[in-house]
Design an enzyme around this catalytic site. Structure first.
Site, PDB file in Angstrom:
ATOM      1  N   ASP A 109       0.637  -1.155  -0.087  1.00 44.98           N
ATOM      2  CA  ASP A 109      -0.220  -0.343   0.222  1.00 44.98           C
ATOM      3  C   ASP A 109       0.913   1.658  -0.026  1.00 44.98           C
ATOM      4  O   ASP A 109       2.456   0.920   0.627  1.00 44.98           O
ATOM      5  CB  ASP A 109      -0.723  -0.326   0.973  1.00 44.98           C
ATOM      6  CG  ASP A 109      -2.186  -1.090   0.552  1.00 44.98           C
ATOM      7  OD1 ASP A 109      -2.817  -1.103  -0.086  1.00 44.98           O
ATOM      8  OD2 ASP A 109      -2.884  -0.638   2.408  1.00 44.98           O
ATOM      9  N   TYR A 137       8.031  -8.469   7.428  1.00 45.37           N
ATOM     10  CA  TYR A 137       8.188  -7.618   7.138  1.00 45.37           C
ATOM     11  C   TYR A 137       8.049  -6.995   8.841  1.00 45.37           C
ATOM     12  O   TYR A 137       8.392  -7.688  10.119  1.00 45.37           O
ATOM     13  CB  TYR A 137       6.066  -6.941   7.539  1.00 45.37           C
ATOM     14  CG  TYR A 137       5.552  -7.329   6.554  1.00 45.37           C
ATOM     15  CD1 TYR A 137       5.454  -6.784   5.607  1.00 45.37           C
ATOM     16  CD2 TYR A 137       5.055  -9.022   6.131  1.00 45.37           C
ATOM     17  CE1 TYR A 137       4.889  -7.110   4.485  1.00 45.37           C
ATOM     18  CE2 TYR A 137       4.697  -9.095   4.529  1.00 45.37           C
ATOM     19  CZ  TYR A 137       4.929  -8.092   4.302  1.00 45.37           C
ATOM     20  OH  TYR A 137       4.029  -8.362   2.466  1.00 45.37           O
ATOM     21  N   ASP A 151      -5.002   1.558   9.559  1.00 43.76           N
ATOM     22  CA  ASP A 151      -4.273   1.652  10.292  1.00 43.76           C
ATOM     23  C   ASP A 151      -3.768   3.226  10.005  1.00 43.76           C
ATOM     24  O   ASP A 151      -4.823   4.267  10.083  1.00 43.76           O
ATOM     25  CB  ASP A 151      -3.070   0.999   8.088  1.00 43.76           C
ATOM     26  CG  ASP A 151      -3.365   2.243   7.047  1.00 43.76           C
ATOM     27  OD1 ASP A 151      -4.158   2.865   6.768  1.00 43.76           O
ATOM     28  OD2 ASP A 151      -2.761   1.876   5.749  1.00 43.76           O
TER      29      ASP A 151
END
Length: 338
Positions: A109, A137, A151
Site C-alpha cells: 500500500d 515485515y 492503518d
C-alpha cells in the site's frame, strides 16, 4: 534487430561546435568539438540502450518508499527506463510487436515501504510461481485507537484504554497468531467484488460486506519493542496475509484496539531490503541488468534454467503490465498482501 531498434530511437540534435560555419575554433572549442558526440553517435548510443532494455528478462527487486502505490512506482520505473533508452518516439508507436513487459508481485500500500519484486520481459511470467515463498515485515502498531483502514491513513473509529497492557501481555498472546490461522481480510483491500476493489467501493461510500475468514500462515512473530502505546513486531508470513488485520486482532485480544502506524517489508521470497532492493537512484538499464544477473542465482533451479511458462494466478499478489505506447494494460488478481 539493429535496424528495428534504430527505428525506436528519438532524434537528438547535438551539433558539434566545429560544424558552425565561418567560426574559427579556439583550442578549447576544438577540444570540446572532438569530445562532444555527433547526432549520429548519440543515435547509435540510444539504439544500443534500447536494444539492451528490450533484451532484459528476469526478476529483481526495488525499494518502494512511502507515498506512491505499487502501480505508481512501477509506472515511474517504466518511464525512467524508456526515457534513458530514448523511447518513446513516433517510430516506436508503429512497432506494436516490440513491447516492454514489466510487472510487480506482492502489492504494498501507499503508506508502506520496502521490498517490491519486479519482473521484466519473460520474468513477468515468473512472478506468481516465484513469490510463493515467505514475506517478512517490521510493523509498528499503536494501541488505543482503531481506524477504518486498520492503518494510520484511515479515520479513527474507536478509542480504548491501554495503560494496563504490559510487554508480557503482548508476548503471551503472540502464539495464538502463529502457524496456520484464520484471518478476516480488511475491507480496505485489493480484494475484489464484481471486478472492483473493495477499497474503491468503500471510498465511494458503497456498502461492502466483510469477507469470511480464510486460512493463512504465520511462520514466526516476535515482539521487538514495547513503548506504550507503540509496539514493534517482526512477522514472517505466507501469501495472502494482512499485517493490518494482525495488528487489529492483537488489539482486540488485549481488550483494547490497535492499528498499523508504520509498515516495512524487509523480505519477499529470496529478496531482502538491504541486499537486493535497488533505490531509485539506481533505476538504470545497466544497474538493472547487473541486478538481474545477481538475482538469477537466488531463484529456484527450475525457474532460473527453464523458459518460464504462462500460468494462472493463484493467491499470490500479482500485478502485470504489458507496455506499449498505444495502450497500457494491467491485470491484477484478487489477492493482495498487506
Amino acid at each position: 534487430m539493429a535496424a528495428a531498434v534504430t527505428q525506436v530511437v528519438s532524434s537528438l540534435t547535438a551539433d558539434s561546435a566545429a560544424d558552425a560555419a565561418g567560426t574559427a575554433a579556439t583550442p578549447v572549442a576544438a577540444a570540446a568539438a572532438v569530445a562532444a558526440p555527433t547526432g549520429s553517435q548519440a543515435q547509435v548510443s540510444k539504439a544500443a540502450l534500447a536494444a539492451k532494455l528490450l533484451s532484459l528478462s528476469g526478476v529483481f527487486a526495488v525499494h518502494k518508499p512511502k507515498g506512491p502505490t505499487s502501480a505508481e512506482l512501477l509506472n515511474r520505473l517504466k518511464e525512467r527506463l524508456l526515457a534513458e533508452a530514448g523511447m518513446p518516439s513516433p517510430e516506436w508507436n508503429k512497432r506494436q510487436r516490440q513491447t516492454l513487459k514489466i510487472g510487480h508481485g506482492g502489492t504494498l500500500d501507499s503508506a508502506a515501504q520496502g521490498v517490491l519484486v519486479v519482473g521484466i520481459g519473460r520474468g513477468t511470467k515468473m512472478l506468481t510461481s516465484m513469490l510463493s515463498g515467505s514475506k517478512r515485515y517490521i510493523a509498528i502498531g499503536e494501541l488505543g485507537k482503531a481506524t477504518d483502514t486498520l492503518d494510520s491513513t484511515g479515520k479513527v473509529t474507536d478509542e480504548k484504554p491501554y495503560d494496563k497492557i504490559t510487554q508480557e501481555d503482548i508476548e503471551g498472546i503472540l502464539q495464538k497468531f502463529t502457524g496456520n490461522i484464520m484471518q478476516v481480510p480488511p475491507l480496505y483491500s485489493a480484494l475484489k467484488k464484481d471486478g472492483q476493489r473493495l477499497s474503491t467501493l468503500m471510498k465511494r461510500g458503497e456498502a461492502v460486506e466483510a469477507r469470511p475468514a480464510r486460512l493463512v500462515t504465520v511462520y514466526g512473530i516476535s515482539l521487538l519493542r514495547f513503548q506504550p502505546p507503540l509496539f514493534t513486531l517482526d512477522v514472517e508470513c505466507g501469501g495472502g496475509f494482512y499485517i493490518r488485520s494482525l495488528v487489529n486482532d492483537i488489539g482486540k485480544e488485549l481488550s483494547s484496539c490497535a492499528h498499523v502506524l508504520e509498515l516495512t517489508r524487509t523480505k519477499q521470497g529470496p529478496f531482502t531490503l538491504e541486499e537486493h532492493a535497488l533505490p531509485e537512484d539506481r533505476w538504470t538499464i545497466d544497474d538493472i541488468a547487473q541486478s538481474l544477473e545477481h538475482c538469477t542465482s537466488l531463484l529456484p533451479d527450475e525457474s532460473a534454467s527453464k523458459k518460464p511458462k504462462s500460468e494462472k494466478c493463484s493467491d499470490q499478489a500479482l500485478s502485470y503490465e504489458c507496455i506499449t505506447l498505444r495502450e497500457t494494460k494491467r491485470e491484477e488478481d484478487q489477492i493482495k498482501t498487506l
